[in-house]
Design an enzyme around this catalytic site. Structure first.
Site, PDB file in Angstrom:
ATOM      1  N   ARG A 113      63.676  35.834  -7.998  1.00  0.00           N
ATOM      2  CA  ARG A 113      63.774  35.900  -6.533  1.00  0.00           C
ATOM      3  C   ARG A 113      64.820  36.915  -6.073  1.00  0.00           C
ATOM      4  O   ARG A 113      64.668  37.553  -5.056  1.00  0.00           O
ATOM      5  CB  ARG A 113      64.124  34.499  -6.033  1.00  0.00           C
ATOM      6  CG  ARG A 113      64.190  34.399  -4.562  1.00  0.00           C
ATOM      7  CD  ARG A 113      64.206  32.945  -4.170  1.00  0.00           C
ATOM      8  NE  ARG A 113      64.645  32.838  -2.792  1.00  0.00           N
ATOM      9  CZ  ARG A 113      64.240  31.913  -1.958  1.00  0.00           C
ATOM     10  NH1 ARG A 113      63.403  30.998  -2.364  1.00  0.00           N
ATOM     11  NH2 ARG A 113      64.684  31.874  -0.739  1.00  0.00           N
ATOM     12  N   GLU A 150      48.857  25.737   0.507  1.00  0.00           N
ATOM     13  CA  GLU A 150      49.056  25.714  -0.945  1.00  0.00           C
ATOM     14  C   GLU A 150      50.149  24.713  -1.216  1.00  0.00           C
ATOM     15  O   GLU A 150      50.983  24.451  -0.353  1.00  0.00           O
ATOM     16  CB  GLU A 150      49.506  27.107  -1.445  1.00  0.00           C
ATOM     17  CG  GLU A 150      48.447  28.180  -1.308  1.00  0.00           C
ATOM     18  CD  GLU A 150      49.041  29.580  -1.467  1.00  0.00           C
ATOM     19  OE1 GLU A 150      50.229  29.713  -1.794  1.00  0.00           O
ATOM     20  OE2 GLU A 150      48.298  30.542  -1.241  1.00  0.00           O
ATOM     21  N   GLU A 178      54.954  31.338  -8.887  1.00  0.00           N
ATOM     22  CA  GLU A 178      56.044  30.421  -9.206  1.00  0.00           C
ATOM     23  C   GLU A 178      55.904  30.027 -10.682  1.00  0.00           C
ATOM     24  O   GLU A 178      54.816  29.635 -11.117  1.00  0.00           O
ATOM     25  CB  GLU A 178      55.913  29.189  -8.289  1.00  0.00           C
ATOM     26  CG  GLU A 178      57.060  28.250  -8.309  1.00  0.00           C
ATOM     27  CD  GLU A 178      58.136  28.524  -7.235  1.00  0.00           C
ATOM     28  OE1 GLU A 178      58.075  29.577  -6.549  1.00  0.00           O
ATOM     29  OE2 GLU A 178      59.022  27.678  -7.106  1.00  0.00           O
ATOM     30  N   LYS A 185      53.645  23.420  -2.385  1.00  0.00           N
ATOM     31  CA  LYS A 185      54.945  24.072  -2.553  1.00  0.00           C
ATOM     32  C   LYS A 185      55.458  23.662  -3.924  1.00  0.00           C
ATOM     33  O   LYS A 185      55.928  22.553  -4.116  1.00  0.00           O
ATOM     34  CB  LYS A 185      55.918  23.660  -1.448  1.00  0.00           C
ATOM     35  CG  LYS A 185      57.206  24.458  -1.514  1.00  0.00           C
ATOM     36  CD  LYS A 185      58.105  24.177  -0.341  1.00  0.00           C
ATOM     37  CE  LYS A 185      59.304  25.106  -0.323  1.00  0.00           C
ATOM     38  NZ  LYS A 185      60.034  25.201  -1.579  1.00  0.00           N
ATOM     39  N   ARG A 236      61.091  36.648   6.465  1.00  0.00           N
ATOM     40  CA  ARG A 236      60.881  35.223   6.669  1.00  0.00           C
ATOM     41  C   ARG A 236      60.219  35.103   8.033  1.00  0.00           C
ATOM     42  O   ARG A 236      60.871  34.905   9.040  1.00  0.00           O
ATOM     43  CB  ARG A 236      62.222  34.487   6.641  1.00  0.00           C
ATOM     44  CG  ARG A 236      62.114  33.013   6.376  1.00  0.00           C
ATOM     45  CD  ARG A 236      63.472  32.352   6.410  1.00  0.00           C
ATOM     46  NE  ARG A 236      64.262  32.538   5.213  1.00  0.00           N
ATOM     47  CZ  ARG A 236      64.066  31.922   4.053  1.00  0.00           C
ATOM     48  NH1 ARG A 236      63.080  31.069   3.935  1.00  0.00           N
ATOM     49  NH2 ARG A 236      64.837  32.135   3.018  1.00  0.00           N
ATOM     50  N   PHE A 247      50.126  32.950  -6.505  1.00  0.00           N
ATOM     51  CA  PHE A 247      49.594  32.754  -5.159  1.00  0.00           C
ATOM     52  C   PHE A 247      49.374  34.055  -4.399  1.00  0.00           C
ATOM     53  O   PHE A 247      48.903  34.045  -3.277  1.00  0.00           O
ATOM     54  CB  PHE A 247      50.398  31.751  -4.333  1.00  0.00           C
ATOM     55  CG  PHE A 247      51.891  31.896  -4.407  1.00  0.00           C
ATOM     56  CD1 PHE A 247      52.529  32.912  -3.758  1.00  0.00           C
ATOM     57  CD2 PHE A 247      52.637  30.971  -5.136  1.00  0.00           C
ATOM     58  CE1 PHE A 247      53.901  33.025  -3.803  1.00  0.00           C
ATOM     59  CE2 PHE A 247      54.022  31.078  -5.194  1.00  0.00           C
ATOM     60  CZ  PHE A 247      54.656  32.116  -4.529  1.00  0.00           C
ATOM     61  N   ARG A 259      60.594  31.302  -8.406  1.00  0.00           N
ATOM     62  CA  ARG A 259      59.755  32.400  -7.926  1.00  0.00           C
ATOM     63  C   ARG A 259      59.731  33.516  -8.962  1.00  0.00           C
ATOM     64  O   ARG A 259      60.752  33.781  -9.609  1.00  0.00           O
ATOM     65  CB  ARG A 259      60.351  32.916  -6.620  1.00  0.00           C
ATOM     66  CG  ARG A 259      59.459  33.879  -5.842  1.00  0.00           C
ATOM     67  CD  ARG A 259      58.410  33.127  -5.086  1.00  0.00           C
ATOM     68  NE  ARG A 259      57.584  33.995  -4.257  1.00  0.00           N
ATOM     69  CZ  ARG A 259      57.777  34.197  -2.956  1.00  0.00           C
ATOM     70  NH1 ARG A 259      58.791  33.623  -2.339  1.00  0.00           N
ATOM     71  NH2 ARG A 259      56.963  34.965  -2.263  1.00  0.00           N
ATOM     72  N   LYS A 278      56.755  26.717   5.656  1.00  0.00           N
ATOM     73  CA  LYS A 278      56.856  25.635   4.674  1.00  0.00           C
ATOM     74  C   LYS A 278      57.039  24.330   5.412  1.00  0.00           C
ATOM     75  O   LYS A 278      57.905  24.201   6.258  1.00  0.00           O
ATOM     76  CB  LYS A 278      57.974  25.889   3.661  1.00  0.00           C
ATOM     77  CG  LYS A 278      59.299  26.237   4.258  1.00  0.00           C
ATOM     78  CD  LYS A 278      60.311  26.596   3.194  1.00  0.00           C
ATOM     79  CE  LYS A 278      61.614  26.962   3.873  1.00  0.00           C
ATOM     80  NZ  LYS A 278      62.557  27.669   3.074  1.00  0.00           N
TER      81      LYS A 278
END
Ligand code: AMP
Length: 561
Positions: free
Chosen positions: A267, A245, A295, A247, A408, A334, A252, A414
């Site tokens: 976020r 996707e 986003e 970035k 994470r 997303f 967020r 990313k």
């Protein structure tokens, strides 16, 4: 009934537990002490104590802020103490901590009586809802009734820093200790609730289901790990097929909707519904109860506006009609974490995306542009196209992965590459915080404006050097300080750095008119004289090349996916 001292729920017990935690440096001992303390509390006090121990006046899920600064707090303490300013200053110098200072300043100056954590909570709420100068009175009434040790900890909670060597991770360990649970389980519950108080209570009650989300309780966001190359992305994901996707360079946002009620979260799990009324107004038209992850982008006439423009919309409780017209926003979705009563965290991304596509969302909701890559070459091509469309990078996702809140991990990567590097010179430095306390770790840097011959700042870097290098640099900057401003020092411009960065923005903050985003230090260029650093023209050139010609990043394909 709020419990009083002697039943465990008093603020003095809280303070004593806090002091005992602060008195040992062994983390296992800290967790044990706190665990024993937590175990003795009833549900309500446990919730309060866990939140307060994390140095917060309110649990994140309450979405409240105290709005009480140092100035008011210290005035109240000063007035109760009746001590003269010199004495108070001397006490402060001894501790350098407002809570410890308050504790000592108030010794023998209060009329201690049993006060419960519930009463502290009520007072904090009273302070929160009072305006301006009226905040002092409830604080003063409370502090006058507290044992100095309790006052010390209440002021710590108010100031937002406990400084007893207690991270949120340790509070989690204490909860695990208290209720005989593996710490991994506590962490999982915490990731879902995003609130340490709620986590403690759920763990106490044995409510350990971590596969469901509750609408209108923000869920921690799933995060991505950085990779540098397409090959690394494939290798780390260990899949032969990945999804990509764009970035998106916005903010967020989590959107919760059910039966016309809508709430948005940022976020850091703060409620941001007021800042994006077009999203809140349109969500009821979805006709489904949903939890979206996406986003927010500023978006006008089918094009994404720069982050710079979106900034005008951030942090607002209300948005004027004019601003809505000038900087309209969309939500690029997303992920879908909840649909009509069904929690989707454990479903593979593939399923979540299919359900999302089935919703047929309309403007101001868009779906993230999705592509599939089956080889690193494929991924490289998609990355290049993304850059071409004006996006900073690519998100690479494993279509089979569940949604893991707060994590994470390797299911989301990313792929970003530095746009370029520049050689710059340091013009000012600041003392660091936290583990960087006592060293000069934040460097403002400049390029040369050849038209005027002056150095103009273009950014500030915090990362990239090792602790040893920072220690060395601290000595060096101390020796070349031109002006000491306390928290910052203007230094002789002679330290040349090579910095990498991901993007360039227009900025009013810096004299150059530009700011490098996410700059990190690649190396110290002692081999390079200041005369040879990069110029403002070079920054302008890079800006034009990547962001200027196309004034707006292209998002047109998003709607078609
Ligand atoms: P970073 O801020 O560099 O850690 O990158 C992670 C951030 O990228 C997330 O928090 C999102 O705000 C943002 N982001 C942009 N596009 C996407 C996407 N398609 N999927 C997930 N996160 C995204």
């Amino acid at each position: 009934m709020p419990s009083k001292i002697g039943e465990g729920g008093g603020v003095l017990e809280f303070a004593r537990a806090g002091a005992a935690v602060g008195a040992t440096s062994a983390t296992s001992e800290k967790a044990r002490i706190l665990g024993t303390y937590f175990r003795a509390l009833d549900d309500d006090d446990l919730r309060r104590a866990a939140v307060f121990m994390s140095g917060r006046a309110f649990g994140p899920s309450q979405r409240r802020t105290l709005g009480l600064g140092w100035a008011v707090t210290s005035k109240v303490v000063e007035s109760i103490s009746g001590r003269d300013p010199d004495e108070l200053q001397a006490i402060f110098r001894k501790h350098s901590d407002i809570g410890d200072w308050a504790g000592e300043a108030l010794e023998g100056r209060t009329q201690p009586e049993p006060v419960s954590l519930a009463e502290v909570e009520t007072t904090l709420e009273g302070i929160r809802t009072a305006r301006g100068g009226a905040k002092a009175a409830p604080l003063e009434r409370l502090l006058r009734r507290l044992h100095p040790e309790a006052a010390r900890f209440v002021v710590k909670v108010i100031s937002g820093e406990m400084r007893i060597g207690l991270s949120e991770g340790l509070v989690e360990a204490a909860i695990a200790e208290a209720f005989g649970l593996p710490v991994t389980q506590v962490k999982r519950v915490h990731l879902i609730t995003g609130d340490i108080g709620e986590t403690a209570v759920r763990c106490k009650r044995g409510q350990l289901d971590t596969t469901s989300v509750t609408l209108f309780q923000p869920v921690r966001f799933m995060l991505a790990s950085p990779v540098e190359t397409a090959a690394e992305a494939f290798e780390r994901m260990g899949a032969d097929k990945v999804w990509t996707e764009e970035k998106y360079d916005g903010v967020r946002c989590q959107l919760h909707h059910a039966e016309g009620r809508v709430e948005l979260f940022s976020r850091d799990l703060k409620e941001t519904t007021g800042a994006f009324p077009e999203l809140a107004e349109s969500a009821p038209n979805l006709g489904h109860a949903v939890l979206f992850d996406g986003e927010v982008l500023a978006h006008r006439d089918g094009k994404v506006l720069r982050f710079f423009e979106l900034q005008h919309r951030l942090g607002r409780k209300k948005v004027t009609a004019e601003l809505r017209r000038e900087v309209p926003v969309v939500l690029v979705i997303f992920d879908l974490l909840h649909l009509d009563g069904r929690s989707l965290l454990d479903e593979p991304l593939e399923t979540r995306r299919r359900l999302l596509e089935g919703l047929g969302v309309e403007h101001p909701f868009l779906l993230a542009r999705l592509e599939e890559a089956t080889s690193p070459d494929d991924l490289d091509r998609i990355f290049a196209d993304t850059r071409e469309r004006g996006h900073e990078g690519l998100m690479v996702k494993d279509p089979m992965s569940p949604y893991t809140p707060g994590r994470r991990g390797l299911a989301w990567l990313k792929l970003k590459r530095p746009l370029a590097t520049l050689d710059v010179v340091v013009t000012a430095v600041e003392w660091g915080h936290g583990k960087r306390k006592g060293v000069l770790s934040d460097y403002t840097f400049a390029v040369k404006d050849t038209k005027t011959g002056r150095l103009v700042n273009v950014g500030k870097a915090y990362s990239g050097l090792t602790d040893a290098e920072i220690a060395d640099m601290t000595k060096r900057f101390l020796s070349i300080t031109l002006e000491d401003r306390g928290w910052a020092r203007v230094v002789k411009p002679e330290v040349v750095l090579e910095v990498a960065f991901d993007s360039i923005q227009h900025s009013k903050r810096h004299a150059s008119g530009y700011a490098l985003r996410f700059p990190r230090i690649v190396r110290i260029r002692d081999d390079k004289p200041v005369e040879e650093i990069d110029t403002l023209e070079r920054v302008e050139e890079l800006y034009e090349l990547y962001f200027g010609g196309k004034t707006e990043a292209d998002l047109s394909e998003v709607a078609e996916t």
